[in-house]
Design a protein around this motif. Structure first.
Motif, mmCIF file in Angstrom:
data_model
loop_
_atom_site.group_PDB
_atom_site.id
_atom_site.type_symbol
_atom_site.label_atom_id
_atom_site.label_comp_id
_atom_site.label_asym_id
_atom_site.label_seq_id
_atom_site.Cartn_x
_atom_site.Cartn_y
_atom_site.Cartn_z
ATOM 1 N N ALA A 278 -2.149 66.222 38.702
ATOM 2 C CA ALA A 278 -1.629 64.873 38.418
ATOM 3 C C ALA A 278 -1.182 64.098 39.593
ATOM 4 C CB ALA A 278 -0.110 65.056 37.344
ATOM 5 N N TYR A 279 -1.043 64.549 40.905
ATOM 6 C CA TYR A 279 -0.367 63.835 41.800
ATOM 7 C C TYR A 279 -1.541 63.662 42.859
ATOM 8 C CZ TYR A 279 4.047 65.613 40.214
ATOM 9 O OH TYR A 279 4.939 65.894 39.402
ATOM 10 N N ILE A 284 0.151 59.162 47.654
ATOM 11 C CA ILE A 284 0.960 60.236 47.688
ATOM 12 C C ILE A 284 0.710 61.003 48.868
ATOM 13 C CG2 ILE A 284 1.710 62.271 46.112
ATOM 14 C CD1 ILE A 284 1.247 60.647 43.706
ATOM 15 N N ILE A 285 -0.819 61.396 48.886
ATOM 16 C CA ILE A 285 -0.971 62.401 50.108
ATOM 17 C C ILE A 285 -0.780 61.740 51.411
ATOM 18 C CG2 ILE A 285 -3.024 63.466 51.172
ATOM 19 C CD1 ILE A 285 -4.348 63.687 48.242
ATOM 20 N N ASN A 286 -0.881 60.428 51.572
ATOM 21 C CA ASN A 286 -0.848 60.088 52.943
ATOM 22 C C ASN A 286 0.629 59.710 53.287
ATOM 23 O OD1 ASN A 286 -3.652 59.432 53.314
ATOM 24 N ND2 ASN A 286 -3.552 57.401 52.412
ATOM 25 N N HIS A 287 1.391 59.615 52.043
ATOM 26 C CA HIS A 287 2.950 59.393 52.370
ATOM 27 C C HIS A 287 3.427 60.907 52.715
ATOM 28 C CE1 HIS A 287 6.814 57.163 52.110
ATOM 29 N NE2 HIS A 287 7.278 58.256 51.522
ATOM 30 N N PRO A 295 0.394 68.036 52.479
ATOM 31 C CA PRO A 295 -0.084 68.037 51.204
ATOM 32 C C PRO A 295 -0.830 69.192 50.614
ATOM 33 C CG PRO A 295 -1.285 66.378 52.108
ATOM 34 C CD PRO A 295 -0.373 67.203 53.226
ATOM 35 N N ILE A 296 -0.909 70.045 49.687
ATOM 36 C CA ILE A 296 -1.609 70.732 48.916
ATOM 37 C C ILE A 296 -1.702 70.527 47.751
ATOM 38 C CG2 ILE A 296 -2.200 73.226 48.521
ATOM 39 C CD1 ILE A 296 -0.744 74.067 51.053
ATOM 40 N N VAL A 297 -2.757 69.739 46.966
ATOM 41 C CA VAL A 297 -2.826 69.133 46.144
ATOM 42 C C VAL A 297 -4.144 69.704 45.156
ATOM 43 C CG1 VAL A 297 -2.624 66.916 44.526
ATOM 44 C CG2 VAL A 297 -1.674 67.112 46.755
ATOM 45 N N ASP A 298 -3.983 70.035 43.804
ATOM 46 C CA ASP A 298 -5.031 70.622 43.213
ATOM 47 C C ASP A 298 -5.894 69.041 42.610
ATOM 48 O OD1 ASP A 298 -6.864 71.961 41.760
ATOM 49 O OD2 ASP A 298 -5.599 72.088 39.789
ATOM 50 N N LEU A 299 -7.222 69.231 43.150
ATOM 51 C CA LEU A 299 -8.270 68.353 42.882
ATOM 52 C C LEU A 299 -8.279 67.767 41.528
ATOM 53 C CD1 LEU A 299 -11.132 69.254 45.265
ATOM 54 C CD2 LEU A 299 -9.419 68.014 45.901
ATOM 55 N N LYS A 308 -17.448 68.439 40.303
ATOM 56 C CA LYS A 308 -16.422 69.442 39.970
ATOM 57 C C LYS A 308 -17.513 70.982 39.877
ATOM 58 C CE LYS A 308 -13.746 71.047 35.913
ATOM 59 N NZ LYS A 308 -12.991 70.823 34.607
ATOM 60 N N GLU A 309 -18.564 70.705 39.201
ATOM 61 C CA GLU A 309 -19.384 71.896 39.386
ATOM 62 C C GLU A 309 -19.823 72.341 40.701
ATOM 63 O OE1 GLU A 309 -22.883 70.774 37.213
ATOM 64 O OE2 GLU A 309 -21.863 70.676 35.288
ATOM 65 N N GLN A 310 -20.091 71.442 41.491
ATOM 66 C CA GLN A 310 -20.272 71.882 42.711
ATOM 67 C C GLN A 310 -19.225 72.532 43.649
ATOM 68 O OE1 GLN A 310 -21.450 68.351 45.283
ATOM 69 N NE2 GLN A 310 -23.401 67.904 43.960
ATOM 70 N N HIS A 311 -17.972 71.951 43.402
ATOM 71 C CA HIS A 311 -16.706 72.676 43.931
ATOM 72 C C HIS A 311 -16.404 73.991 43.451
ATOM 73 C CE1 HIS A 311 -12.524 72.741 45.676
ATOM 74 N NE2 HIS A 311 -11.963 73.281 44.413
ATOM 75 N N GLU A 312 -16.715 74.247 42.091
ATOM 76 C CA GLU A 312 -16.499 75.674 41.418
ATOM 77 C C GLU A 312 -17.623 76.520 41.892
ATOM 78 O OE1 GLU A 312 -16.882 75.010 37.207
ATOM 79 O OE2 GLU A 312 -14.789 73.889 37.056
#
Length: 388
Positions: A278-279, A284-287, A295-299, A308-312
Motif C-alpha cells: 500500500a506504500y 514515499i520511497i524518495n522521502h 525503504p523496503i517496500v513490497d511491490l 508480476k509473473e516475471q517477478h515471481e
C-alpha cells in the motif's frame, strides 16, 4: 534492569503486605505507572484556595491507565471495580470508596487529558528516553481499523485543492486553430507531493480525522467495511510502538506515511523502513531516502500482470539456486506491527471505543498504547535465560 531487580526484591514484598491481595496484574500496573512517571506531566491539586477542592488528576490518570491495562469497556465498570477492589483503589490514589469520583468527574478529566494530549506527550517522552540514544535497525509501518459508535460524516463535495503558485491563463474554448499550440494547464499537486515540502503540523492539518466509512480487503480477499477511524502505527525493533496517527477510516495508508516517518525520525535514529504494497509510491520511497533511511517496500504491480509473473519467476529461480535476498529477510520483520495491532485491541482496550470524536478516540487509544509501550520495553530489556 538493576533498578527493577532491587524494586522487585524490596518493594513488592512490602506491597504484598500492604495491598491484600496483590496479584500479578496489579504488580504489572505498579511497574507501568512507575515507568511512565505521571507526576511529571500532571500537576498536583492546589492545597488551598476558594471553593471546593478539585479531584486529584494524577489519580484519575492512573485509573485510565488501569482501565486500558485491564480492558474495561466503560468508565462505569472502572468505577465499580474501584469500589470493590481495595488494592487497585489504593494504587490509583484513593483510600476509601467515598474518595472515588463520580462518572461525570471522570468524563471531565478525560476531556482535559484529550485536549492537552496528555498520553501523546508522555508516550513521546518515553520513546525518546528509552530509545533516543540507540540506533534502531527496522521500523515497520502499518494501519489498523478502529470501530467507533458514532454516525459517519457525509462527504458531499471534496475540499478544493490549494491554488497553485502560478496562475495559468484562462483556457480558450473550442478546437485550436491550425498551427496554434495551447499551453497545457498545470495540474494541482497531490497530497503526497505537498507533504514533501510541508512541516509536520501542516501535514497533520491536511489529514481528515472525522468519523466515516472505511473498507479494505482481508487476508482471504474479501472486502470488509467499518465505521470509525484508522490508526497508523510505527513499530521499532523489539515490537516497541514509537509513533501513532489517527485519521478517518477512508484515508489510504499511504497518505499518513510521510508525516509518520518524519515524526519517527525526530524521536529515534533508525535504518530501514518496512512497508507493505500500500506504500509503494515514488514520493514515499524518495522521502524515506531523503531522511537517510533505506525503504523496503513490497511491490505493487497494480494492473501489470506480466511484470508480476516475471517477478515471481525470478524469485523461484533465486530459490532454486539457493540465493537469498537480504531485503526479503528484513521484510519479514514487518509482521511485528501486526502483532502490536492485535495486542492493542485484545489486551489494552482497543476494541472498546465508547467515546466520540477524533480527539477523545485518540486519547483512549493512546492510554492503551502507553501501557503497551512500557510492557514491550520491559520485555525487550529483560535478559534472556540461555540453557547449555
Amino acid at each position: 534492569m538493576a533498578r527493577w531487580a532491587h524494586v522487585q526484591s524490596c518493594l513488592f514484598p512490602f506491597m504484598r503486605e500492604e495491598l491484600e491481595p496483590c496479584t500479578e496484574a496489579l504488580e504489572r500496573l505498579i511497574i507501568v505507572l512507575d515507568t511512565i512517571g505521571l507526576e511529571a506531566y500532571v500537576p498536583s491539586p492546589p492545597s488551598s484556595g476558594r471553593g471546593r477542592k478539585p479531584d486529584d488528576r494524577r489519580a484519575l490518570a492512573r485509573a485510565f491507565i488501569a482501565k486500558a491495562m485491564f480492558s474495561m469497556p466503560t468508565t462505569v465498570s472502572l468505577i465499580e471495580r474501584l469500589a470493590v477492589d481495595k488494592s487497585l483503589r489504593r494504587i490509583c490514589g484513593w483510600e476509601t470508596r467515598r474518595e472515588v469520583p463520580s462518572e461525570s468527574t471522570f468524563s471531565r478529566a478525560f476531556e482535559e487529558f484529550a485536549q492537552s494530549e496528555l498520553p501523546v506527550r508522555i508516550h513521546e517522552a518515553l520513546v525518546r528516553r528509552s530509545l533516543g540514544n540507540r540506533v534502531i535497525g527496522c521500523v515497520a509501518r502499518d494501519a489498523t481499523e478502529i470501530e467507533a459508535r458514532e454516525k459517519p460524516t457525509k462527504h458531499d463535495d471534496p475540499p478544493p485543492p490549494p491554488p497553485p503558485k502560478t496562475v495559468d491563463a484562462p483556457r480558450k474554448r473550442g478546437r485550436p486553430r491550425k498551427g496554434e499550440e495551447r499551453p497545457t494547464p498545470t495540474p494541482s499537486p497531490t497530497r503526497l507531493e505537498r507533504q514533501v515540502s510541508q512541516s509536520v503540523p501542516e501535514m497533520l492539518n491536511e489529514l481528515p480525522t472525522e468519523c466515516d466509512v472505511g473498507s479494505k480487503k482481508n487476508s482471504k480477499g474479501y472486502k470488509e467495511t467499518w465505521i470509525g477511524y484508522k490508526l497508523h502505527i510505527d513499530v521499532a525493533d523489539g515490537q516497541i510502538p514509537v509513533a501513532c496517527l489517527l485519521t478517518s477510516a477512508s484515508v489510504h495508508d499511504s497518505q499518513a506515511a510521510i508525516p509518520l516517518m518524519t515524526i519517527t525520525g525526530q524521536r529515534i535514529t533508525y535504518l530501514y523502513d518496512l512497508m507493505d504494497s500500500a506504500y509503494d509510491a515514488a514520493g514515499i520511497i524518495n522521502h524515506s531516502r531523503f531522511l537517510g533511511h533505506v525503504p523496503i517496500v513490497d511491490l505493487n504491480f497494480r494492473a501489470a500482470t506480466d511484470i508480476k509473473e516475471q517477478h515471481e519467476a525470478e524469485i523461484k529461480r533465486r530459490e532454486f539456486i539457493h540465493q537469498t535476498d537480504p531485503d526479503r529477510i528484513l521484510y519479514r520483520f514487518r509482521t511485528m506491527v501486526e502483532r502490536i495491532n492485535a495486542r492493542l485491541k485484545d489486551e489494552f482496550g482497543g476494541r472498546f471505543v465508547r467515546v466520540r470524536g477524533a480527539i477523545k478516540v485518540k486519547c483512549h487509544l493512546m492510554f492503551g498504547m502507553l501501557a503497551l509501550t512500557v510492557d514491550q520495553i520491559l520485555r525487550a530489556l529483560k535478559p534472556e535465560t540461555r540453557t547449555a
